[in-house]
Design a protein around this motif. Structure first.
Motif, mmCIF file in Angstrom:
data_model
loop_
_atom_site.group_PDB
_atom_site.id
_atom_site.type_symbol
_atom_site.label_atom_id
_atom_site.label_comp_id
_atom_site.label_asym_id
_atom_site.label_seq_id
_atom_site.Cartn_x
_atom_site.Cartn_y
_atom_site.Cartn_z
ATOM 1 N N VAL A 248 0.857 -1.129 -0.192
ATOM 2 C CA VAL A 248 -0.033 -0.085 -0.137
ATOM 3 C C VAL A 248 1.029 1.401 -0.016
ATOM 4 N N ALA A 249 0.310 2.439 -0.462
ATOM 5 C CA ALA A 249 1.122 3.639 -0.550
ATOM 6 C C ALA A 249 0.392 4.964 -0.133
ATOM 7 N N GLU B 244 1.107 1.464 6.348
ATOM 8 C CA GLU B 244 2.248 1.145 5.389
ATOM 9 C C GLU B 244 2.951 0.274 5.815
ATOM 10 N N ASN C 202 3.625 -3.359 4.116
ATOM 11 C CA ASN C 202 4.750 -3.543 3.501
ATOM 12 C C ASN C 202 6.293 -4.092 4.127
ATOM 13 N N TYR D 30 5.888 4.839 3.002
ATOM 14 C CA TYR D 30 6.143 3.916 1.633
ATOM 15 C C TYR D 30 7.626 3.820 1.802
ATOM 16 N N THR E 48 -0.291 0.263 -12.987
ATOM 17 C CA THR E 48 -1.366 -0.503 -12.077
ATOM 18 C C THR E 48 -2.166 0.600 -11.401
ATOM 19 N N LEU F 139 -2.383 1.186 -8.397
ATOM 20 C CA LEU F 139 -1.402 1.980 -7.266
ATOM 21 C C LEU F 139 -0.851 3.016 -7.776
ATOM 22 N N ASP G 96 -3.897 5.427 -8.756
ATOM 23 C CA ASP G 96 -4.600 5.999 -7.880
ATOM 24 C C ASP G 96 -4.214 7.322 -7.031
#
Ligand SMILES: NC(=O)c1ccc[n+]([C@@H]2O[C@H](COP(=O)([O-])OP(=O)(O)OC[C@H]3O[C@@H](n4cnc5c(N)ncnc54)[C@H](O)[C@@H]3O)[C@@H](O)[C@H]2O)c1
Length: 245
Positions: free
Chosen positions: A89-90, A106, A110, A151, A186, A188, A191
């Motif tokens: 996730v970012a 995050e 991650n 991130y 993608t 990610l 968005d």
């Protein structure tokens, strides 16, 4: 064809984006694949791959979920040989305004997710005589990205854990490597707020003049998962069209 024939792979975050692509490519090369995600859309991705694939609802932050995933993989297909820690996730907030809660999210998906995944598969892989773990990091594991503190921190951590695990697991016949995608087409990427401008800028900065396709990262994941990479461990592979250069 058949570069991972007979192997059993777990791919996290496989409901869409790069994870779905990694699962399709590994299956096309002969692996049986357990696709996992918090998003039940992974069910449809697994169904489209066919008999050699199944989906398990799975939050990578949860150790009990990991135990269930490994149990399903061994129960359905007999072993665990490949793990692709892909879920991620970012957020896009400067340090001053990013909430502690969003930073933790995050960090937990991650970084903690990668730790729990490696911890869950090391025993089963060692029992199967060895294996390959691929941690999907980022070019944000290598340079600081303004507006992406959680991130960047979590992806640096995943890169560091890759190297620790390579040393700890090598004697068990388990290789551990990372891939570091640049901008890839993608959800990610798209968005993110202001993504259209950011994508345009990255295209201009990139020697190849474009962003990447998920399959172009999957090709490197496949290489690392396969015996072609049998003397490769503790390495990070940048797949960014030359952006970092
Ligand atoms: N797209 C890029 O430009 C890019 C660049 C560098 C690195 N990456 C990394 O590649 C990986 C895949 O990214 P993507 O671009 O395909 O993103 P994506 O958002 O399209 O897919 C990520 C998937 O992870 C799943 N996920 C999120 N939280 C989860 C959790 N707690 N447990 C299980 N699954 C969870 C989501 O549901 C989603 O299906 C991520 O680790 C990302 O950080 C992406």
């Amino acid at each position: 064809m058949g570069r991972v024939r007979g192997r059993v792979a777990i791919v996290t975050g496989a409901a869409r984006g790069m994870g779905a692509s990694h699962a399709r490519v590994l299956a096309a090369e002969g692996a049986r694949v357990v696709l996992t995600d918090v998003d039940a859309a992974g069910e449809g991705v697994a169904a489209r791959i066919g008999d050699g694939a199944l989906f398990v609802r799975h939050d990578v932050r949860n150790a009990d979920d990991w135990a269930r995933v490994v149990e399903r993989a061994e129960g359905a297909f007999g072993s665990v040989d490949i793990l692709v820690n892909n879920a991620g996730v970012a957020d896009h907030e400067p340090i001053e305004s990013l909430s502690e809660e969003r930073f933790r999210r995050e960090w937990e998906v991650n970084a903690l997710g990668v730790f729990l995944g490696m911890k869950a598969v090391v025993g089963p892989m060692a029992r199967a005589g060895g294996g390959s773990i691929v941690n999907v990091c980022s070019i944000s594991s290598m340079v600081g990205e303004a507006g992406a503190v959680g991130y960047t921190a979590s992806k640096f951590a995943a890169y560091g854990m890759t190297r620790v695990a390579a040393k700890e697991f090598g004697p068990k016949g388990i290789r551990v490597n990372s891939v570091h995608p640049g901008p890839i087409d993608t959800p990610l990427l798209h968005d993110a707020p202001g993504s259209a401008d950011a994508v345009l800028m990255m295209k201009e900065m990139s020697p190849l003049g474009r962003i990447g396709a998920p399959e172009e990262v999957s090709a490197v994941v496949l290489f690392l998962a396969s015996d072609d990479a049998r003397f490769v461990t503790g390495s990070g592979y940048v797949v960014d069209g030359g952006l970092l250069a």
